[in-house]
Every structure is written in C-alpha cells, then in structure tokens.
Design a protein around this motif. Structure first.
Motif, PDB file in Angstrom:
ATOM      1  N   UNK B 153       0.314  11.761   5.752  1.00 16.50           N
ATOM      2  CA  UNK B 153      -0.223  10.487   6.257  1.00 16.50           C
ATOM      3  C   UNK B 153       0.859   9.684   6.970  1.00 16.50           C
ATOM      4  N   UNK B 154       2.061   9.631   6.390  1.00 11.41           N
ATOM      5  CA  UNK B 154       3.115   8.815   7.003  1.00 11.41           C
ATOM      6  C   UNK B 154       3.630   9.466   8.296  1.00 11.41           C
ATOM      7  N   UNK B 155       3.761  10.779   8.288  1.00 15.36           N
ATOM      8  CA  UNK B 155       4.215  11.452   9.530  1.00 15.36           C
ATOM      9  C   UNK B 155       3.182  11.276  10.638  1.00 15.36           C
ATOM     10  N   UNK B 156       1.905  11.364  10.286  1.00 14.75           N
ATOM     11  CA  UNK B 156       0.857  11.173  11.296  1.00 14.75           C
ATOM     12  C   UNK B 156       0.915   9.754  11.852  1.00 14.75           C
ATOM     13  N   UNK B 157       1.042   8.776  10.976  1.00 15.32           N
ATOM     14  CA  UNK B 157       1.043   7.376  11.415  1.00 15.32           C
ATOM     15  C   UNK B 157       2.274   7.054  12.262  1.00 15.32           C
ATOM     16  N   UNK B 172      -0.535  10.481  -2.443  1.00 14.38           N
ATOM     17  CA  UNK B 172       0.071   9.193  -2.794  1.00 14.38           C
ATOM     18  C   UNK B 172      -0.076   8.337  -1.535  1.00 14.38           C
ATOM     19  N   UNK B 173      -0.864   7.282  -1.591  1.00 13.94           N
ATOM     20  CA  UNK B 173      -1.139   6.518  -0.369  1.00 13.94           C
ATOM     21  C   UNK B 173      -0.243   5.287  -0.232  1.00 13.94           C
ATOM     22  N   UNK B 174       0.351   4.873  -1.347  1.00 16.41           N
ATOM     23  CA  UNK B 174       1.175   3.647  -1.318  1.00 16.41           C
ATOM     24  C   UNK B 174       2.361   3.825  -2.263  1.00 16.41           C
ATOM     25  N   UNK B 175       3.359   4.589  -1.869  1.00 20.30           N
ATOM     26  CA  UNK B 175       4.475   4.863  -2.789  1.00 20.30           C
ATOM     27  C   UNK B 175       5.218   3.599  -3.222  1.00 20.30           C
ATOM     28  N   UNK B 176       5.178   2.549  -2.412  1.00 22.74           N
ATOM     29  CA  UNK B 176       5.836   1.301  -2.818  1.00 22.74           C
ATOM     30  C   UNK B 176       5.159   0.676  -4.023  1.00 22.74           C
ATOM     31  N   UNK B 177       3.979   1.171  -4.345  1.00 21.17           N
ATOM     32  CA  UNK B 177       3.148   0.524  -5.360  1.00 21.17           C
ATOM     33  C   UNK B 177       2.744   1.498  -6.484  1.00 21.17           C
ATOM     34  N   UNK B 178       3.561   2.538  -6.728  1.00 22.39           N
ATOM     35  CA  UNK B 178       3.267   3.437  -7.853  1.00 22.39           C
ATOM     36  C   UNK B 178       4.581   3.950  -8.438  1.00 22.39           C
ATOM     37  N   UNK B 179       4.572   4.354  -9.706  1.00 24.09           N
ATOM     38  CA  UNK B 179       5.833   4.741 -10.367  1.00 24.09           C
ATOM     39  C   UNK B 179       6.588   5.869  -9.666  1.00 24.09           C
ATOM     40  N   UNK B 198       8.416   2.119   6.127  1.00 24.56           N
ATOM     41  CA  UNK B 198       8.291   3.231   7.072  1.00 24.56           C
ATOM     42  C   UNK B 198       7.835   4.519   6.379  1.00 24.56           C
ATOM     43  N   UNK B 199       7.875   4.514   5.055  1.00 23.10           N
ATOM     44  CA  UNK B 199       7.511   5.691   4.267  1.00 23.10           C
ATOM     45  C   UNK B 199       6.339   5.396   3.341  1.00 23.10           C
ATOM     46  N   UNK B 200       5.477   4.521   3.752  1.00 23.90           N
ATOM     47  CA  UNK B 200       4.344   4.106   2.912  1.00 23.90           C
ATOM     48  C   UNK B 200       3.136   3.991   3.842  1.00 23.90           C
ATOM     49  N   UNK B 201       2.149   4.866   3.655  1.00 26.48           N
ATOM     50  CA  UNK B 201       1.012   4.910   4.590  1.00 26.48           C
ATOM     51  C   UNK B 201       0.315   3.555   4.680  1.00 26.48           C
ATOM     52  N   UNK B 202       0.078   2.924   3.538  1.00 34.41           N
ATOM     53  CA  UNK B 202      -0.626   1.634   3.571  1.00 34.41           C
ATOM     54  C   UNK B 202       0.213   0.567   4.272  1.00 34.41           C
ATOM     55  N   UNK B 203       1.520   0.552   3.998  1.00 35.46           N
ATOM     56  CA  UNK B 203       2.388  -0.438   4.647  1.00 35.46           C
ATOM     57  C   UNK B 203       2.494  -0.181   6.150  1.00 35.46           C
ATOM     58  N   UNK B 204       2.573   1.081   6.531  1.00 39.43           N
ATOM     59  CA  UNK B 204       2.622   1.408   7.967  1.00 39.43           C
ATOM     60  C   UNK B 204       1.393   0.866   8.692  1.00 39.43           C
ATOM     61  N   UNK B 205       0.217   1.055   8.091  1.00 34.83           N
ATOM     62  CA  UNK B 205      -1.016   0.552   8.719  1.00 34.83           C
ATOM     63  C   UNK B 205      -0.988  -0.979   8.754  1.00 34.83           C
TER      64      UNK B 205
END
Lengths: 275, 275
Positions: B153-157, B172-179, B198-205
């Motif tokens: 997801x992050x590479x695509x975005x 894992x869609x939001x690594x900033x927000x999980x253990x 830059x490595x978090x799909x939700x944050x990138x969007x």
C-alpha cells in the motif's frame, strides 16, 4: 485425538491433529481437509501418502488440493510418514528411520517396536477417521508421492475392496529393485526377499494382485527416475497383467511439490470420478 | 545473479535467485515465476511483499498463484523481507530485525547500514528484474500480506506512476497506530513521528497521496485484526479521500497462507484486469 491447528481454507476446514497410536506406540500426527457439507452428509475420502523426509504438513502446505477438493466434496487425509519422537529409533540418513517409514510393518530390531506404518494406515487410522470425520468409508481412494506413491500402489493392490481408486506422483514402483527400497526393506524386514514382495507394487502384481486401473504422473526431469523410481517396470507388469495404466511422462518437471501441485487437479478429478 | 533453484510448475518456471545487493550491503534472495511465453514477449509483473518472519520462499511454497498466473501471463516476483546473514543486526523478537524489515530505509543505528528495504524494492531490485526477466516494466502491480500489505500500500501510494494496481491481504494499514508498527518504525526511523508518515498508508493518504483504487481482503477470524491491522482506518481515510476501496471481510478466515491462497485467484484477476 487433539487438534494441532485448524484454518478455514477455500470452502472447507484444513485441520492437523495428533493422537496416541496403539500400533506405533507413539503420538502420531495427520492432516484432514473437510469441505463444507450439509449436516449429516458423509463424503468420500482420499488418502495422500507422502514421500521421504515429509510429515503430514508438506502436502498440506504445498499440495494445492483444497480449491478443487472443496468443489468436488472430497475429504483429504494426509498421515505422517513414520513414528517420531524420543525413544523412537532413527538413522542419520534421510532414507531410513524417522520420516522414512516406507509403509511397512517392520519385523527387525530396532524398528519393529514402533515402525508399524502398514497397520497404522490400513487399520488404526481409518478407524479413527471413520469415527471423527464426516466420511463415507465405502468410498475411499488413495494416492501419494515417491515413497508415498509406493505406499499408495501397494496398499491399493493389497486392499482392492477398500479402495475404489489409486494414483501416484513419481512413485517408487519396485522397491526390491532400487537403492532406496533395498536399503529400507532390508533393514525393516530382514534379508529374506520373499517377505519384501508384499511391499513391492510390481511384485504384488506378478504374484497375482489386481486393481481396476492406475494413474501415474512422472516428471521427465526427475533426477530420481532412472535409479529409484523406474516407472517402466510398472508399465511392463501392468501390461502383462492387463491392468490399465495411464502413465504420463511430464516434460521438464522434477520430483518436487511444484510437480505435484501442477497435476494435483488431474488426480483429484480422477479419484472423484471413481468415488 | 545466481540461481538457487528452478522448477517447472504449471505452465512456467518457478525460480529462486540470489544477488549481491548494493543498497543492503548483503546477498539478497528473491523468487520469480515466469509463465511460458513467445520468444521476445514481455509480460506484466506483479510484486508480492511478504509478512513478518517470511523469506521469499513462503509465498512461493504456499501462495498457490502459479496455476492462474501462468494462464494470465503474469510474472510474479517475491522479494525477501529483510537483509540477512552474519554481520547483519538482528533482534531476538520476531517483529524487529531479520525477517521484519518493514519496507523502510532505516536511519537509526544499528539498522541503517543494511535495512534499506524501501530503496531495495523501489530501485535496485526492479532494475535487476527488468534486466534479467521478460517483463514489461510499464505494467507493474503490487500486493502483499500483513507487513507486506503495508509495504504494498505504501509503495503504491508513493509511486502511483510505477504501479497500475495494488491490493493486500490483511495489511497493516496504519503502522503509526499499532504495536508492531510503533516498535519497528521507532527503532528503524527514530522517534520523530513526522518521518513515519511516509511509511504509513493512512498517513500518506491524509497527506495527499492518491492511488486509483485498492482491493483488500481481511479474514474476520484473524487474531491480529483488532490490535494490529485495523482495516477500518483504511476504509475511513479512503472514503474521505474518495479512493475506491473494495474491502472484503471474510468470515472464518485467519491470518495464515490458508487465507491468502483462498483469495489469491481474486487478487490475480484484479491485477490482470488493470495491467
């Protein structure tokens, strides 16, 4: 019987189980795939016997059988290839001892106490499967790979009333006549080669055993074909005995699960049509 | 580039390879499946990024992608999940270090010297694949599982011009927000969370990255869904950003390859239709 693991896969459940075996005197593991079914339904059961070094897990992970087995409504059972664990004899080579039971009832020491894989697959495990799973034991087929192809062919020939269908991927067809088989049968059964004949598909046919027909797939790039597997010996004896044999030599394919998984669908359809 | 193994499988060749990577400073392994093709033909390429603890071999052995990939004419590339070997730092836990590269370019010690998986997948390995295999690099798709779903997801975005299609299994869609993600991003990138985005799909969007559409399959019986994967966060941010997301919650399925292989065909068809 205890559950080791259970996962939904395609339209069914792939389970792995363990139980205390009386005939091997050890805990034994096995895998069972059960397609979704109506309550009370009983499905045909297909036994897959694995090759040297394998456990129940190899075909479970790499066999690619669940998509079509669920469509066809086939329960697939994959036993381990030997007893295992502390107190069970072993050998440092990969082709004897744990992982290399050769589907025989051993008579020689140190193997005889635990290495009773023929009785285990022919008697003890079927009784457990019949008791615990939604299976119709009047509709059983058997197949396997390499050492397990040997197991499938010999079990079918000795039990034509139990099995309605039999096939194999790259089987050892004449263990009395190849290095793997001579070593294993010699150590498990002793050097009286008359005893070996009950565990040799070609010898069984020569001695009068019959089965309606066989399907065998063999990779033409399989490094073990010439020295160990010798499919031409099965072709010759089947022709003499008028047993129909479909023997497919597959260009470019080796001895691995990449070969097995490629032709898995063909074998499942073969069995389903006969069960 | 050296061959580790090569086997015919369905209508194609499954290979595993090793090469000396400049960006990781180690040997790196990867798997490539090449369908049979006309001489000179160039096929679309689909990247599969694997999850925690995996090497290139897990999806190669358990992914069940070759039957349909050969029919659709898709080259499937599966990289390793981290640099490995002597001299490469590691951690005793499964979710950091070798087998857990998280597809980032690490900036912190002791990881920065070798853990450059973003540059490896975005730059070095594609150049090698383009040079060595019959691929049309103007037709690339990417997918992955769990940590590798995050990677896909992050590479695509970050690279919407390179990839025409993207999907994921239980990402894992939001690594900033999980253990898992907090631990790994903290150790690889340091505690400045602005860098993590830059490595978090939700944050990138949230920060403006866009992609035409996503397909995500998620097992409803996946033990990691609530705490680690949180697919609802992706659904929420995609809705806000008007990115079409097909999110399939699959009853009874867990986090394993039994889940992945079941829905592999759906993902291959999704990519093939967009490549």
């Amino acid at each position: 019987m205890e559950s080791i693991s259970s996962s939904r896969s395609f339209a069914g459940i792939q389970g792995a189980y363990s139980h205390a075996s009386t005939v091997t005197g050890t805990d034994m593991s096995f895998a069972v795939y059960v397609p979704d079914h109506e309550a009370g339904a009983k499905m045909p059961v297909l036994w897959f016997l694995s090759g040297l070094t394998c456990t129940h897990a190899n075909v479970m992970e790499k066999g690619e059988y669940r998509r079509l087995a669920s469509e066809l409504g086939l329960v697939v059972v994959a036993p381990d290839t030997s007893p295992r664990g502390e107190g069970v004899p072993d050998d440092s080579s990969y082709d004897l001892g744990q992982g290399a039971g050769f589907y025989v009832d051993a008579t020689e020491e140190p193997w005889a106490d635990h290495f009773q894989m023929r009785s285990y697959i022919e008697e003890e495990l079927p009784a457990l499967i019949a008791e615990q799973f939604p299976v119709d034991m009047s509709r059983q087929g058997i197949f396997g790979h390499s050492m397990g192809g040997h197991g499938a062919l010999t079990m079918a020939l000795r039990n034509p009333d139990r099995f309605k269908s039999a096939s194999a991927f790259a089987p050892i067809v004449a263990p009395s006549d190849c290095p793997w088989g001579k070593k294993a049968l010699g150590r498990y059964l002793g050097e009286n080669k008359a005893v070996w004949r009950d565990y040799d598909a070609c010898a069984l046919i020569e001695d009068g055993a019959r089965f309606p027909e066989f399907l065998v797939d063999q990779g033409a790039a399989d490094n073990f074909m010439e020295e160990q597997l010798k499919p031409h010996l099965l072709a010759e004896i089947c022709e003499k005995a008028s047993i129909p044999l479909t023997l497919n030599l597959r260009d470019g394919f080796d001895h691995s699960y990449y070969f097995i998984s490629t032709f898995m669908d063909d074998h499942l359809r073969w069995h389903a049509a006969r069960l």
